[in-house]
Each structure stands twice: as C-alpha cells, then as structure tokens.
Design a protein around this motif. Sequence first.
Motif, short mmCIF file in Angstrom:
data_model
loop_
_atom_site.label_atom_id
_atom_site.label_comp_id
_atom_site.label_asym_id
_atom_site.label_seq_id
_atom_site.Cartn_x
_atom_site.Cartn_y
_atom_site.Cartn_z
N ALA A 253 -2.92 -0.79 6.48
CA ALA A 253 -4.21 -1.36 6.06
C ALA A 253 -4.24 -1.53 4.53
CB ALA A 253 -5.36 -0.46 6.51
N HIS A 254 -3.72 -0.51 3.82
CA HIS A 254 -3.69 -0.59 2.36
C HIS A 254 -2.84 -1.79 1.90
CE1 HIS A 254 -3.78 0.99 -1.77
NE2 HIS A 254 -2.51 0.66 -1.84
N LEU A 255 -1.70 -1.99 2.55
CA LEU A 255 -0.83 -3.10 2.19
C LEU A 255 -1.53 -4.44 2.41
CD1 LEU A 255 2.61 -1.91 3.61
CD2 LEU A 255 2.17 -2.62 1.26
N ARG A 256 -2.25 -4.54 3.53
CA ARG A 256 -2.90 -5.82 3.84
C ARG A 256 -4.15 -6.04 2.99
NH1 ARG A 256 -5.27 -6.19 8.48
NH2 ARG A 256 -4.99 -4.01 9.02
N MET A 257 -5.01 -5.00 2.92
CA MET A 257 -6.33 -5.20 2.34
C MET A 257 -6.32 -5.07 0.82
SD MET A 257 -7.72 -5.38 5.33
CE MET A 257 -9.49 -5.08 5.37
N VAL A 258 -5.62 -4.04 0.30
CA VAL A 258 -5.68 -3.78 -1.14
C VAL A 258 -4.59 -4.55 -1.88
CG1 VAL A 258 -5.69 -2.00 -2.93
CG2 VAL A 258 -6.66 -1.51 -0.68
N LEU A 259 -3.35 -4.42 -1.40
CA LEU A 259 -2.25 -5.11 -2.09
C LEU A 259 -2.11 -6.56 -1.65
CD1 LEU A 259 0.46 -2.26 -2.08
CD2 LEU A 259 -1.27 -2.78 -3.80
N LYS A 260 -2.86 -6.97 -0.60
CA LYS A 260 -2.82 -8.36 -0.08
C LYS A 260 -1.36 -8.81 0.14
CE LYS A 260 -7.29 -8.86 -1.53
NZ LYS A 260 -8.36 -8.62 -0.55
N ALA A 261 -0.58 -7.90 0.72
CA ALA A 261 0.84 -8.17 0.89
C ALA A 261 1.05 -9.32 1.87
CB ALA A 261 1.56 -6.92 1.40
N ALA A 262 2.06 -10.15 1.57
CA ALA A 262 2.42 -11.28 2.45
C ALA A 262 3.92 -11.22 2.69
CB ALA A 262 2.04 -12.59 1.77
N PRO A 263 4.42 -11.84 3.75
CA PRO A 263 5.87 -11.81 4.01
C PRO A 263 6.64 -12.27 2.78
CG PRO A 263 4.74 -12.70 5.92
CD PRO A 263 3.69 -12.52 4.86
N GLY A 264 7.74 -11.57 2.48
CA GLY A 264 8.56 -11.91 1.32
C GLY A 264 8.18 -11.12 0.08
N GLN A 265 6.99 -10.52 0.09
CA GLN A 265 6.53 -9.78 -1.10
C GLN A 265 7.20 -8.40 -1.17
OE1 GLN A 265 2.31 -10.04 -1.43
NE2 GLN A 265 2.20 -8.27 -2.80
N SER A 266 7.41 -7.93 -2.39
CA SER A 266 8.04 -6.61 -2.57
C SER A 266 7.00 -5.57 -2.93
CB SER A 266 9.06 -6.67 -3.72
OG SER A 266 10.09 -7.56 -3.38
N VAL A 267 7.18 -4.36 -2.42
CA VAL A 267 6.32 -3.24 -2.82
C VAL A 267 7.22 -2.04 -3.15
CG1 VAL A 267 4.33 -3.95 -1.44
CG2 VAL A 267 6.04 -2.47 -0.42
N ARG A 268 6.75 -1.24 -4.10
CA ARG A 268 7.48 -0.02 -4.42
C ARG A 268 7.22 1.00 -3.34
NH1 ARG A 268 7.40 1.02 -10.74
NH2 ARG A 268 6.22 -0.79 -11.40
N LEU A 269 8.26 1.63 -2.84
CA LEU A 269 8.04 2.72 -1.91
C LEU A 269 9.06 3.81 -2.13
CD1 LEU A 269 10.31 1.97 0.24
CD2 LEU A 269 8.53 0.72 1.41
N GLY A 270 8.87 4.92 -1.44
CA GLY A 270 9.77 6.04 -1.60
C GLY A 270 9.79 6.87 -0.32
N ILE A 271 10.87 7.61 -0.15
CA ILE A 271 10.98 8.52 0.99
C ILE A 271 10.57 9.91 0.51
CG2 ILE A 271 12.51 9.48 2.74
CD1 ILE A 271 14.36 7.08 2.27
N LEU A 272 9.70 10.57 1.25
CA LEU A 272 9.26 11.91 0.87
C LEU A 272 10.48 12.80 0.64
CD1 LEU A 272 6.21 12.25 3.24
CD2 LEU A 272 6.15 12.52 0.75
N ASP A 273 10.56 13.41 -0.54
CA ASP A 273 11.69 14.23 -0.96
C ASP A 273 13.01 13.46 -0.97
OD1 ASP A 273 10.68 16.75 -1.78
OD2 ASP A 273 10.14 17.17 0.28
N GLY A 274 12.91 12.14 -1.01
CA GLY A 274 14.12 11.32 -1.07
C GLY A 274 14.02 10.33 -2.21
N PRO A 275 14.84 9.27 -2.16
CA PRO A 275 14.85 8.30 -3.26
C PRO A 275 13.66 7.35 -3.24
CG PRO A 275 16.37 7.63 -1.54
CD PRO A 275 15.83 8.97 -1.11
N ARG A 276 13.42 6.74 -4.40
CA ARG A 276 12.49 5.62 -4.48
C ARG A 276 13.22 4.34 -4.10
NH1 ARG A 276 9.89 8.47 -9.43
NH2 ARG A 276 12.00 8.45 -10.24
N GLY A 277 12.48 3.28 -3.86
CA GLY A 277 13.12 2.01 -3.53
C GLY A 277 12.13 0.87 -3.51
N ILE A 278 12.59 -0.24 -2.98
CA ILE A 278 11.77 -1.45 -2.89
C ILE A 278 11.74 -1.88 -1.43
CG2 ILE A 278 11.64 -3.90 -3.52
CD1 ILE A 278 11.08 -2.25 -5.93
N GLY A 279 10.56 -2.19 -0.94
CA GLY A 279 10.43 -2.70 0.43
C GLY A 279 9.97 -4.15 0.38
N THR A 280 10.62 -4.99 1.14
CA THR A 280 10.20 -6.39 1.21
C THR A 280 9.51 -6.61 2.56
OG1 THR A 280 12.14 -6.94 -0.10
CG2 THR A 280 11.00 -8.78 0.99
#
Lengths: 246, 246
Positions: free
Chosen positions: B25-52
């Motif tokens: 919901a946060h991705l859709r409503m707040v970040l207005k994410a659309a296909p192809g868009q990148s968001v910063r994400l991370g794995i709990l106690d793991g590395p950070r990364g980029i999600g498309t």
Amino acid sequence: VNLLLVQPSEIGQDGIVRLRDARSAHLRMVLKAAPGQSVRLGILDGPRGIGTVRSIAADLVELECVFDADVPPRPAVDLLLALPRPKVMRRLWAQLAALGVGQIILTNAERVERHYFDTHILRADVYGPLLVEGLQQARDTRVPAVTIHRRFKILVEDHLDTLYPHGERLLAHPGSTAIMSVLAAAAARRALLAIGPEGGWNEHELRLLEERGFQRVGIGTRTLRTDTACIALLALVHAALHDAAR
Amino acid sequence: VNLLLVQPSEIGQDGIVRLRDARSAHLRMVLKAAPGQSVRLGILDGPRGIGTVRSIAADLVELECVFDADVPPRPAVDLLLALPRPKVMRRLWAQLAALGVGQIILTNAERVERHYFDTHILRADVYGPLLVEGLQQARDTRVPAVTIHRRFKILVEDHLDTLYPHGERLLAHPGSTAIMSVLAAAAARRALLAIGPEGGWNEHELRLLEERGFQRVGIGTRTLRTDTACIALLALVHAALHDAAR
C-alpha cells in the motif's frame, strides 16, 4: 520538577513567594513539603535560589526565598527550525527548553505544509507552559525567545541578521562535515543551527542560507526524524561549543 | 520510509520480492510506484539493494531485486537502559533504532517501578515493528538485539560480560567528564552506554557498574528526561567514536 519556576510578579514586597496553583499541589503531594523544608526554585529569566517553606495549606504555600546574585547565562545555541507537524512540535517544546536554546526561530519552507501554522501549538499560552516544563526539568530559568515566520525568504533576508547578529551559522545536511570539526575550527562561542523539514530544504532555500553564511554540517549518513535530529544535533553543538571554549 | 525492509523469507526462489501488506500500500499510495520504477530496499539484518517494480496491483507488488555484496556493519554503540515508563519506552524504540544501536539491554533498578515490566511494549511482536520503523527511517538493516533483565545484579555480575565482552563501558552521570574526552583518550571502537532511571542509579548500583569497568561520563549540568538523554547521549557517543576512529 527539579527547579520550581515562579514569575517575578509572584514575589511579594515582603520577599515571600505565594503559590496557589498546580505548583502548590506539587509541593504538597509530590515533594511532601513541610514547614522549614527547602526547595530549589528560580525566577523566570532571573536567578536560581532556595525557598524555605513558611506555611503550607490546601490552597496556599508560602516560601521565604533567597536568590543567587547571578542570572544563568542564556544558552549559547539558537535553533532555526522548519516547522514540523503539530504533533512533533508539541513534543519538542519541552525538550528544546531542557536541552538549552537561546531562541527558537520557526519558519516556513517549501516542504512545510501551510496548515501546520494554524495549530494552537504555536500559541504562546500553549507552548509557554511546555517551555517552562523543560526548564524546570533541566534546572534552567532562561526562557527561549520564540519567533514564528511564515515567509522564509523575508526571514532570511530581512530579519535574521537582527535576530542573530553574531556567531556561527550551521545548516544540518546529510553527509556533510562533522559538527565538531566545523565548530572546533572556528573556536565558536555561539551557534545558530538550521534544521530543515522532513523532506529537506529545497535547492533555493539551501542557496539562500549559504549566501547568508550558513555552513553545512552533518551527523553521518543516517536520516533522522525531525524531533530526533533536533535533539541529537543540539547535543552535538552544545558539546562542540563547550570543547571550543576550553 | 527511506528504505523498505523485507524479511529474508519474502524473497522468492526466483529472486522476486512479493509484498502484500502495508508496504505494498505504501508503494502504491505514497511512493506512487509504477512498473519499471526503482525503490531502495533492504533485507532485515542483510544487505541493502534496489528493487525494480515488475508488477503492481491492489493486493500484490512484485519487485525484482539486486542486493549489495556487503551487509552494513552493526552500530558501534550498545545501550544499557534502566527501563523507563511504558509511554516513554514506546516512543524510544524507533528512535533508538534510527540513531543506531547494536543491542538494547533493558534492566531493572531500585528506582524503576516493577509494573513497568508488565507492559505489552516489551513484547517482541510489539516493539519489533517499531524497531523496523526506525531502521526504515535511517536506511539501516541491522535490527538491534534486545534483552530484558528483571534483576540488575544478576545482569551485571553474570550476563554482561557475555552480552558485551569488548569495548568501552560508559555510565551517564550528571556533572561528570565529557564523553568526547573519555572516548578520544581511549581511542575506542565500541562503547556500551548505561543510562539510569529518572531518579538516577542508587549508590549500590553505581558501585556495581564501576566495579565492572564503567566510567562516568556527563553532558553538563542539565538534567534531561530519559528519552531526551538517550538521544543526546547516543548522538555524542556516535560522534566521539567516529572521531576516535579517524
């Protein structure tokens, strides 16, 4: 309450402080004050002192007071803060007063929502008691001066040099030089710290501030909420000024 | 949310992260994410990364993720905290995680009310999401380890050396030597900071801590509320360790 604060007008001609409100209840119920007992107190924007309970009744406490010769110095740090959400600002008043700020300059910015300025939390009769709460916690008497500015550009260009004529000007910005090194290098005695809105200052605002002598300072790469950032940064500026003063 | 955190188990065999809850919901409503868009994400106690964003629908967001090779280091500061009032502790969880602490050791003390330990705010299912909220704010993935101790003496004498085997041990106490000088002198790389209850540690507790190598440090003469003190002191310890590391 570590220091009971009274208004200058509450000290009688006879040097006796008479309290009738929540503070008299606090003295009776929390501090269990009895005649002859001493409590720390202070005059708002005046000296600290000691009050000896002369009489104590349900609705009136009388204290005989002796005050220090000196008034505590005004805190050496001022804050220029882009107005945060009302809920956050409500929590901040007492904490800012407790940490010690000489003045609080609240401002608009592009990423501040306009309706934040309509909240009752910006009314002096609402924030005044919260500032006093923070001072009583930290045993200070100096009430931060508060000004509220709805136009950032006019504040920075026309009023800032009057509000803050002398001292370092710092601008919190992620990933910039550490506060400590900037203030130590300047051997600064006084600092004004600018903290932007949750989304940051915009480029135009940053430029205006830098044109007016603000230097970017940071505390590493972590992005903090406004209230956490205010507390963390004020603590660092205080520590840095203290180091620079030695 | 500056970094969207996911559980390791939420990454499919195909390397796709599928989100169905508040985060979608946060991705859709707040970040207005659309296909192809990148968001910063991370794995709990793991590395950070980029999600498309691969696909986005009312109840499911699919992200194709690429993660960094390295996991962010565990924060170099640990906190030993006399349990504050539940209302204060609730507010602290996210702020502690945002400031960065390796572990949070909560303890009893003489001036801690026993019933503070009965609050739901000490349940992992309640504080866990608050810690994650703070990490997402600060773009960290390392979840502070939390232990809760109802007996101060047993904690300090029997468990502390296991929980915290190496590094400086500091004890916040009004009017003591500045944190900066103590940590700079030790060229410390890691610090455990002990913060007492609102009324302070008692003499016995202070002695037990000092016998176990804790040094008193202070931030001037102002008495701060527990939550303000935690934030201010953690910021100072982080800054001092950073200076010592250079």
